[in-house]
Every structure is written in structure tokens, then in C-alpha cells.
Design an enzyme around this catalytic site. Sequence first.
Site, short mmCIF file in Angstrom:
data_model
loop_
_atom_site.label_atom_id
_atom_site.label_comp_id
_atom_site.label_asym_id
_atom_site.label_seq_id
_atom_site.Cartn_x
_atom_site.Cartn_y
_atom_site.Cartn_z
N PHE A 181 0.86 -1.18 0.00
CA PHE A 181 0.00 0.00 0.00
C PHE A 181 0.90 1.24 0.00
CE2 PHE A 181 -2.75 3.13 2.15
CZ PHE A 181 -3.94 2.96 1.43
N SER A 183 1.44 3.94 1.49
CA SER A 183 2.01 4.53 2.70
C SER A 183 2.94 3.60 3.47
CB SER A 183 0.88 4.98 3.63
OG SER A 183 0.11 3.86 4.05
N LYS A 184 3.06 2.35 3.05
CA LYS A 184 3.90 1.39 3.77
C LYS A 184 5.39 1.67 3.51
CE LYS A 184 0.17 -0.72 5.12
NZ LYS A 184 -0.42 -0.33 6.41
N PRO A 185 6.28 1.04 4.29
CA PRO A 185 7.71 1.31 4.07
C PRO A 185 8.17 1.12 2.63
CG PRO A 185 7.42 0.19 6.16
CD PRO A 185 6.05 0.24 5.51
N LEU A 186 7.68 0.08 1.96
CA LEU A 186 7.94 -0.10 0.53
C LEU A 186 6.58 -0.12 -0.16
CD1 LEU A 186 9.92 -0.56 -1.80
CD2 LEU A 186 9.75 -3.02 -1.37
#
Length: 374
Positions: A181, A183-186
Amino acid sequence: MQFIDLQAQYAALKGEINAAIQRVLDHGQYIMGPEVAQVEQALAAFVGVKHCITVASGTEALLIALMALELQPGDEVITTPFTFAATAEVIALLGGVPVFVDVQPDTCNLDPAWIEAAITPRTRAIMPVSLYGQVADLAEVNAIAARHGLAVIEDAAQSFGATYQGRRSCGLSTFGATSFFPSKPLGCYGDGGALFTDDDRLAQAAREIRVHGQSARYTHTRVGVGGRMDTLQCAVVLAKLPRFEWELARRRALGERYARLIDHHGAGLPLQRLAVRADRDCVWGQYTVILSPGVDRAAVQARLKDVGIPTAVHYPRALHQQAAYARFAPAGGCPVAEGLAARVMSLPMSPDLAEADQERVVAALARALAPAVG
């Protein structure tokens, strides 16, 4: 100021991302194109496991993991109530029973001390969540699971890239599941996710399940779903990977800097920082603090909003307090999770957060909390 600055990340990688997308548009293989296998190979090497299976979302990753493990109606999965709904949702969708056990008050992660008492003859798996970017206590969880013959699925939607006892999140248990998603780290530029495992049989099952249970075209060997991650999203992740190690280092540094800035304001601030255990790091998928009891969180958020500082709450109610999952509420509830849900607050965090903006956030936070101190 933005809560998560995705535009700055895109600006830094614009040429690479645009070129990666254009290659997909040129070859036209939008489903299961060559970038899918390429990103799976790169991600498996990054995590340090044999198999990566890309899927349509982090939710789909958890669902397919449970399907590969052949979860049956009535089977129980022990998990945390302090997480996004998807963690319990996938268990319930398959007719399983999410068994909620409480969390640690200083990390917000599943507390292994409660797990063994929750195991019954119907228990099939344990699903810890590596919340806010820090891996849960997987050594303890794995040891309990081994004693009872249970699978472990790490919900690593917020912790991809984090390390635990020298190994990567997603490579620590039967299955690791993550989300891409945005907004996730990757993150990709839509929905996407992945499963990781060293088990050849489970990897093959997951690959078949994600394409409607097909072992070959129109040969359906098991019940499956339409769970593929599309080629364009895989191309975006591929383009982001060369910068990812820098972003992880930056997240760790910003997390440590937040801690120093908060501590600089002294012990009088009515909040608690999350603990990060000595044998792991945190990649701060969210930078979350725990307000002291009695602090009016809504009022603090409103004061911060008035000066242009965005905040969020991850998560405002424990899952067993939600109408959809109330029937799974344990006797006596989960008091730690319930208390945290009333007190957590997340501050702006992304690899491209400027130090000056970070200082502004903490200074504004101290001012917003001043009425609670006074």
C-alpha cells in the site's frame, strides 16, 4: 506539512519510475508480465528466503497464507486485537475464529505471555502483527508454535525491511505477509502485497491460489482467488528498490531523532515513547506515541491541526470492540489493547521528512500537551 510525503519520494525517483511504467506500457503484459518474476526474485533475496509470491494486497497475502495452510471453518487463529481489521477479517472470511490475546504496553505488539493459555485443540496458527515497524517477539512465538505444532504467519504490513536478531521481517516464520500500500515502508502506487516462505509446498499452494487455484491454465487443483499483483505495480516496486536501503536507514534515523527531540522537552511531557527491543530495530511504518492517561487526545490533535501538523490514530478501537468482531471478544476483554486504543497518536513520518519539519512537529506537540501538564 503532509503526514506521509509520497510526492517527495516520487520526485526523487521520477525518472526511474516513469521509465519502469513505460516499459510495461510498451510490452503490454499487464498481468503476470516479466516484472512480476523480477520483483519476486529481488524481494526474496532481500528478505533471505526461497520464495516470494506477489499478491493483490496485504489483505490478500494474509488470506492466501491461511488458504495455503488449509484453514477450515471453526479453526482458531491466535492474534492481536490491536491492529487493522484485515488481520482478523481474513480469518473470519474463511469461517475461522480469531482468538484475541492482549498486547505489550510498551511495544503494542502481541504479548507471548498470553498465547499458551489461549491454545485449544482447534488452534491452527498464530498471527502476530509487527506493528508500527517493529517485529513482534517472534522467537518466543515460534517456540510456542513449535511445541504445539502450529503455523506462524507474521503480519508485516508495517515492518517490511526491519531486522530481528539479524534477520529480516517476513523471513522469520512459516509465512511472512506484507503490504505495498502506498504509505507502507515499501509502497507501490495502488494496492499490492507479497508472501514469503521457505516451504516449497506452501509456496506452490500460494502461487496456485492467487490465480484461482490453477496449477496450469484451466486446470484448477484447489479453490483460489483472483489475487495477482499487476505488472505495473511490480514495476513501481522494482524502481523503488535501489533507494529502499537508504529509506530504511533514514526511517531509523528519524525515529531516533524523534526520540531525542521528545526527550529534550523533559520528563514532564505526558506521553510515552514506544520501546524498541535491543535485539531488533524499528522502521517506523508509523511514528506512534502513547499519551498519558487523562490526556484529551482529540484536543491535542485539534491543537496540532490548527498549526498545520497532521496526526492520525492507529487504531482508535481494539478489534473486539468493533461490531464486526464483538462476537470474538475474549472474557474479560484485552485491557492493555483497549487502553492503548484510547491513547495512541501517530506523528508525520516518511523518509523524506525534513529535520526542520520534525523539530516543528515536536515543538508543536509540546505546546499542544502543555494544558495537560498544567
